[in-house]
Design a protein around this motif. Sequence first.
Motif, mmCIF file in Angstrom:
data_model
loop_
_atom_site.group_PDB
_atom_site.id
_atom_site.type_symbol
_atom_site.label_atom_id
_atom_site.label_comp_id
_atom_site.label_asym_id
_atom_site.label_seq_id
_atom_site.Cartn_x
_atom_site.Cartn_y
_atom_site.Cartn_z
ATOM 1 N N ALA A 51 2.114 3.303 -7.218
ATOM 2 C CA ALA A 51 2.149 4.459 -6.324
ATOM 3 C C ALA A 51 1.360 5.629 -6.911
ATOM 4 C CB ALA A 51 3.597 4.874 -6.065
ATOM 5 N N ILE A 52 1.461 5.799 -8.220
ATOM 6 C CA ILE A 52 0.738 6.892 -8.893
ATOM 7 C C ILE A 52 -0.772 6.648 -8.850
ATOM 8 C CG2 ILE A 52 0.311 7.952 -11.151
ATOM 9 C CD1 ILE A 52 3.338 7.491 -11.705
ATOM 10 N N VAL A 53 -1.181 5.417 -9.124
ATOM 11 C CA VAL A 53 -2.613 5.075 -9.079
ATOM 12 C C VAL A 53 -3.161 5.319 -7.674
ATOM 13 C CG1 VAL A 53 -4.280 3.185 -9.251
ATOM 14 C CG2 VAL A 53 -2.493 3.433 -10.982
ATOM 15 N N GLY A 54 -2.402 4.919 -6.670
ATOM 16 C CA GLY A 54 -2.824 5.150 -5.292
ATOM 17 C C GLY A 54 -2.903 6.621 -4.953
ATOM 18 N N HIS A 55 -1.979 7.396 -5.488
ATOM 19 C CA HIS A 55 -1.957 8.839 -5.232
ATOM 20 C C HIS A 55 -3.147 9.544 -5.887
ATOM 21 C CE1 HIS A 55 -0.565 12.992 -5.104
ATOM 22 N NE2 HIS A 55 -0.649 13.035 -6.427
ATOM 23 N N LEU A 56 -3.501 9.119 -7.077
ATOM 24 C CA LEU A 56 -4.584 9.780 -7.805
ATOM 25 C C LEU A 56 -5.967 9.400 -7.285
ATOM 26 C CD1 LEU A 56 -3.240 9.531 -11.477
ATOM 27 C CD2 LEU A 56 -3.214 11.524 -9.952
ATOM 28 N N ASN A 57 -6.081 8.229 -6.668
ATOM 29 C CA ASN A 57 -7.357 7.804 -6.088
ATOM 30 C C ASN A 57 -7.360 8.165 -4.605
ATOM 31 O OD1 ASN A 57 -9.418 6.143 -4.792
ATOM 32 N ND2 ASN A 57 -9.577 5.080 -6.747
ATOM 33 N N HIS A 58 -8.120 9.205 -4.248
ATOM 34 C CA HIS A 58 -8.073 9.727 -2.882
ATOM 35 C C HIS A 58 -8.620 8.725 -1.863
ATOM 36 C CE1 HIS A 58 -6.737 13.482 -4.499
ATOM 37 N NE2 HIS A 58 -7.853 13.653 -5.210
ATOM 38 N N ASP A 59 -9.540 7.857 -2.281
ATOM 39 C CA ASP A 59 -10.054 6.839 -1.362
ATOM 40 C C ASP A 59 -8.952 5.849 -0.977
ATOM 41 O OD1 ASP A 59 -12.611 7.923 -1.371
ATOM 42 O OD2 ASP A 59 -13.253 6.717 -3.101
ATOM 43 N N PHE A 65 -1.012 2.978 5.065
ATOM 44 C CA PHE A 65 0.128 2.382 4.361
ATOM 45 C C PHE A 65 -0.142 2.112 2.882
ATOM 46 C CE2 PHE A 65 0.337 0.866 8.816
ATOM 47 C CZ PHE A 65 1.491 1.538 9.201
ATOM 48 N N SER A 66 -1.031 2.894 2.282
ATOM 49 C CA SER A 66 -1.324 2.681 0.860
ATOM 50 C C SER A 66 -0.097 2.954 -0.009
ATOM 51 C CB SER A 66 -2.486 3.579 0.420
ATOM 52 O OG SER A 66 -2.150 4.952 0.568
ATOM 53 N N ASN A 67 0.827 3.781 0.488
ATOM 54 C CA ASN A 67 2.045 4.074 -0.271
ATOM 55 C C ASN A 67 2.987 2.871 -0.332
ATOM 56 O OD1 ASN A 67 2.525 4.443 2.583
ATOM 57 N ND2 ASN A 67 4.500 5.341 2.049
ATOM 58 N N VAL A 68 2.697 1.847 0.474
ATOM 59 C CA VAL A 68 3.515 0.630 0.467
ATOM 60 C C VAL A 68 2.791 -0.510 -0.245
ATOM 61 C CG1 VAL A 68 4.638 -1.136 1.866
ATOM 62 C CG2 VAL A 68 4.736 1.266 2.572
ATOM 63 N N TRP A 69 1.556 -0.818 0.203
ATOM 64 C CA TRP A 69 0.895 -2.008 -0.344
ATOM 65 C C TRP A 69 0.361 -1.812 -1.756
ATOM 66 C CZ3 TRP A 69 -4.129 -1.165 -1.605
ATOM 67 C CH2 TRP A 69 -4.887 -0.262 -0.846
ATOM 68 N N MET A 70 0.039 -0.565 -2.135
ATOM 69 C CA MET A 70 -0.454 -0.344 -3.501
ATOM 70 C C MET A 70 0.656 -0.593 -4.542
ATOM 71 S SD MET A 70 -3.290 0.247 -4.980
ATOM 72 C CE MET A 70 -3.977 0.752 -6.546
ATOM 73 N N PRO A 71 1.845 0.004 -4.371
ATOM 74 C CA PRO A 71 2.934 -0.346 -5.299
ATOM 75 C C PRO A 71 3.309 -1.822 -5.226
ATOM 76 C CG PRO A 71 3.464 1.652 -4.076
ATOM 77 C CD PRO A 71 2.230 1.090 -3.452
ATOM 78 N N ALA A 72 3.200 -2.413 -4.017
ATOM 79 C CA ALA A 72 3.544 -3.831 -3.865
ATOM 80 C C ALA A 72 2.602 -4.719 -4.676
ATOM 81 C CB ALA A 72 3.506 -4.227 -2.388
ATOM 82 N N GLU A 177 10.504 3.215 -3.136
ATOM 83 C CA GLU A 177 10.021 4.196 -2.164
ATOM 84 C C GLU A 177 11.182 4.935 -1.511
ATOM 85 O OE1 GLU A 177 7.092 6.217 0.133
ATOM 86 O OE2 GLU A 177 6.870 4.909 -1.607
ATOM 87 N N LEU A 178 12.295 4.235 -1.299
ATOM 88 C CA LEU A 178 13.447 4.834 -0.617
ATOM 89 C C LEU A 178 14.337 5.641 -1.557
ATOM 90 C CD1 LEU A 178 14.793 2.070 1.821
ATOM 91 C CD2 LEU A 178 13.628 4.192 2.426
ATOM 92 N N VAL A 179 14.698 5.058 -2.707
ATOM 93 C CA VAL A 179 15.767 5.660 -3.514
ATOM 94 C C VAL A 179 15.390 5.960 -4.960
ATOM 95 C CG1 VAL A 179 17.538 4.594 -2.072
ATOM 96 C CG2 VAL A 179 16.760 3.406 -4.134
ATOM 97 N N GLY A 180 14.217 5.523 -5.432
ATOM 98 C CA GLY A 180 13.820 5.822 -6.796
ATOM 99 C C GLY A 180 14.233 4.750 -7.797
#
Length: 263
Positions: A51-59, A65-72, A177-180
């Motif tokens: 999730a952090i890698v996805g957040h830092l890479n703006h592309d 749904f990058s917040n789901v499949w990137m951590p997955a 994503e839901l509860v930490g």
Amino acid sequence: MFDLDLLSILLPAFVAGILVLSTHVVLGQQVLKRGIIFIDLAIAQVAALGAIVGHLNHDIEALPFSNVWMPALFAIAGAAFIAWLSKRMADELEAIIGCFYVLAAVAAMLLLSNDPHGAEMLKQLMSGQILWVSWGQLILPACIYSAILLALIYRPSLLEGRAFYLLFAVVITLSVELVGVYLVFSSLILPALAVNHFSGRFKLGWAYLVGLVGYVAGLVLSASLDLPSGAAIVATLAVTAILFRLMLHLKARYSALENELRN
């Protein structure tokens, strides 16, 4: 005092807790059986790293749904690595999983060290924001958790093989994503520990009850006293698990004493 107006906030949070427990109680018992206690922390931390890698890479962040499949992707890769190690380094697996968790946590801290909102994001990933979960966020986890539970009902053997690691990675990704991370670990391990020495009927049902009581008590405590929701629920889950274990211990002592008196 508890305000009934908070029901609109507490209800989706409680449903989120039910969804998390629906799969975590089952998987938690398998984690204890396999003796890989820290796998949930490790995979959850790896998912958070994704999730952090996805957040830092703006592309990547701009993709749907990058917040789901990137951590997955990160979680599945981590689970596959652990599954590979389980056949080759079984005697050292728990130690390696612990190292895996620490390395993922350190990597997350290093990546966010220069981000102005890094500390806030790291806190959110670890502690979660269950009180602010919306109904819309529950749709995807509800669908996937339902599919996984149905698969386990019809094919319980999925828990025994390597498919366990894939299921575990998918579930953990959605739950983080839901509860930490902290609540993910607690929801997996504490209900399972509570009933670990219980040999009577409805063992799984008692584990679910321990989890539900912990979530309800934690949410009410958090809303009433303005405490961090994730930390409050972890604490009440722990207390509920301890009380259940104590109840089992007292029941066993009473039964033993009763048998002595009869003899």
